[in-house]
Design a protein around this motif. Structure first.
Motif, mmCIF file in Angstrom:
data_model
loop_
_atom_site.group_PDB
_atom_site.id
_atom_site.type_symbol
_atom_site.label_atom_id
_atom_site.label_comp_id
_atom_site.label_asym_id
_atom_site.label_seq_id
_atom_site.Cartn_x
_atom_site.Cartn_y
_atom_site.Cartn_z
ATOM 1 N N GLN A 129 0.830 -1.208 -0.046
ATOM 2 C CA GLN A 129 -0.115 0.017 -0.020
ATOM 3 C C GLN A 129 0.793 1.181 0.041
ATOM 4 N N ALA A 130 1.976 1.240 0.862
ATOM 5 C CA ALA A 130 2.694 2.295 0.974
ATOM 6 C C ALA A 130 3.562 2.708 -0.456
ATOM 7 N N GLU A 131 3.855 1.576 -1.175
ATOM 8 C CA GLU A 131 4.498 1.933 -2.089
ATOM 9 C C GLU A 131 3.450 1.908 -3.521
ATOM 10 N N HIS A 132 2.107 1.920 -3.408
ATOM 11 C CA HIS A 132 1.137 1.907 -4.485
ATOM 12 C C HIS A 132 1.397 1.021 -5.377
ATOM 13 N N VAL A 133 1.615 -0.400 -4.838
ATOM 14 C CA VAL A 133 1.697 -1.487 -5.663
ATOM 15 C C VAL A 133 0.672 -2.512 -5.304
ATOM 16 N N LYS A 134 0.276 -3.235 -6.314
ATOM 17 C CA LYS A 134 -0.635 -4.301 -5.830
ATOM 18 C C LYS A 134 -0.062 -5.363 -5.294
ATOM 19 N N GLY A 135 -0.994 -6.023 -4.539
ATOM 20 C CA GLY A 135 -0.279 -7.303 -3.530
ATOM 21 C C GLY A 135 0.384 -8.418 -4.405
ATOM 22 N N ARG A 136 -0.077 -8.486 -5.681
ATOM 23 C CA ARG A 136 0.391 -9.438 -6.441
ATOM 24 C C ARG A 136 1.864 -9.278 -7.022
ATOM 25 N N HIS A 137 2.401 -8.012 -7.061
ATOM 26 C CA HIS A 137 3.661 -7.696 -7.206
ATOM 27 C C HIS A 137 4.594 -7.475 -6.028
ATOM 28 N N HIS A 138 3.913 -7.396 -5.008
ATOM 29 C CA HIS A 138 4.933 -7.263 -3.937
ATOM 30 C C HIS A 138 5.201 -8.616 -3.106
ATOM 31 N N ASP B 191 17.286 -29.863 9.623
ATOM 32 C CA ASP B 191 18.212 -28.607 10.024
ATOM 33 C C ASP B 191 18.315 -27.394 9.182
ATOM 34 N N GLU B 192 17.600 -27.687 8.024
ATOM 35 C CA GLU B 192 17.981 -26.743 6.877
ATOM 36 C C GLU B 192 16.744 -25.726 6.609
ATOM 37 N N HIS B 193 17.177 -24.519 6.311
ATOM 38 C CA HIS B 193 15.958 -23.380 6.058
ATOM 39 C C HIS B 193 15.898 -23.306 4.759
ATOM 40 N N LEU B 194 14.900 -22.902 4.305
ATOM 41 C CA LEU B 194 14.493 -22.850 3.048
ATOM 42 C C LEU B 194 13.582 -21.323 2.758
ATOM 43 N N MET B 195 13.815 -20.608 1.726
ATOM 44 C CA MET B 195 13.429 -19.516 1.621
ATOM 45 C C MET B 195 12.001 -19.545 0.755
ATOM 46 N N MET B 196 10.836 -19.130 1.082
ATOM 47 C CA MET B 196 9.716 -19.122 0.171
ATOM 48 C C MET B 196 9.347 -17.702 -0.056
ATOM 49 N N VAL B 197 9.184 -17.399 -1.385
ATOM 50 C CA VAL B 197 8.856 -16.160 -2.071
ATOM 51 C C VAL B 197 7.710 -16.073 -2.526
ATOM 52 N N LEU B 198 6.691 -15.238 -1.891
ATOM 53 C CA LEU B 198 5.193 -15.399 -2.507
ATOM 54 C C LEU B 198 4.778 -14.011 -2.682
ATOM 55 N N PRO B 199 3.776 -13.858 -3.320
ATOM 56 C CA PRO B 199 3.082 -12.511 -3.430
ATOM 57 C C PRO B 199 2.244 -11.984 -1.967
ATOM 58 N N ALA B 200 2.232 -10.804 -1.807
ATOM 59 C CA ALA B 200 1.944 -10.194 -0.463
ATOM 60 C C ALA B 200 0.487 -10.597 -0.310
#
Length: 161
Positions: free
Chosen positions: A34-43, A53-62
């Motif tokens: 909202q602060a960036e004026h960007v739709k959640g699907r892009h953020h 013992d392993e960490h994994l990074m998950m990247v998803l739309p806001a």
């Protein structure tokens, strides 16, 4: 806190076009969008999960919610949400909750939700709660080489919103 030097160097080394955006301090991905004026699907929202013992990074739309069953199916391993205390040391140059989606810079396997991979551009926190970076999704994918999988569920808009 400043934008991590290794992130800026990585973008420069790969000769990609990007824009640094500044916004009032915000903590949730939806509020930042909202602060960036960007739709959640892009953020971008970064979620750290733990598998053994392993960490994994998950990247998803806001505008999506993480789905642990989908992640287990995608990775073929049991997973649980990472606890901040367990993973904050992995990101010494980032404010907690403001990690960029560049798992490759931190030695983390990185997975991207299929819906985010369909966007032409993405906006993500750049290591601070007041700086974000906007860049082409294709450039991001070229640099990070994440696995693209079905990881999340789209949040339903509130009635009357």
């Amino acid at each position: 806190m400043e934008i991590p030097k290794q992130l800026i160097e990585c973008l420069g080394k790969n000769k990609v076009s990007y824009e640094v955006l500044h916004h009032p301090e915000a903590v949730t991905a939806q509020r930042i969008a909202q602060a960036e004026h960007v739709k959640g699907r892009h953020h971008v929202k970064v979620v750290i999960v733990k598998s053994g013992d392993e960490h994994l990074m998950m990247v998803l739309p806001a505008d999506h919610h993480i789905d642990l069953e989908k992640i287990e199916k995608a990775t073929g391993k049991p997973v649980s949400l990472g606890k901040e205390q367990e993973f904050k040391s992995l990101f010494p140059d980032c404010a907690i909750g403001a990690m960029s989606p560049f798992g490759n810079l931190y030695g983390l396997p990185t997975y991207v939700d299929r819906d985010l991979a369909e966007q032409d551009y993405i906006v993500f926190e750049a290591g601070t709660h007041t700086d974000a970076i906007k860049m082409s999704y294709r450039d991001y994918e070229e640099i990070v080489k994440p696995e693209v999988k079905d990881l999340a569920i789209k949040l339903q808009p509130m009635k009357g919103a």
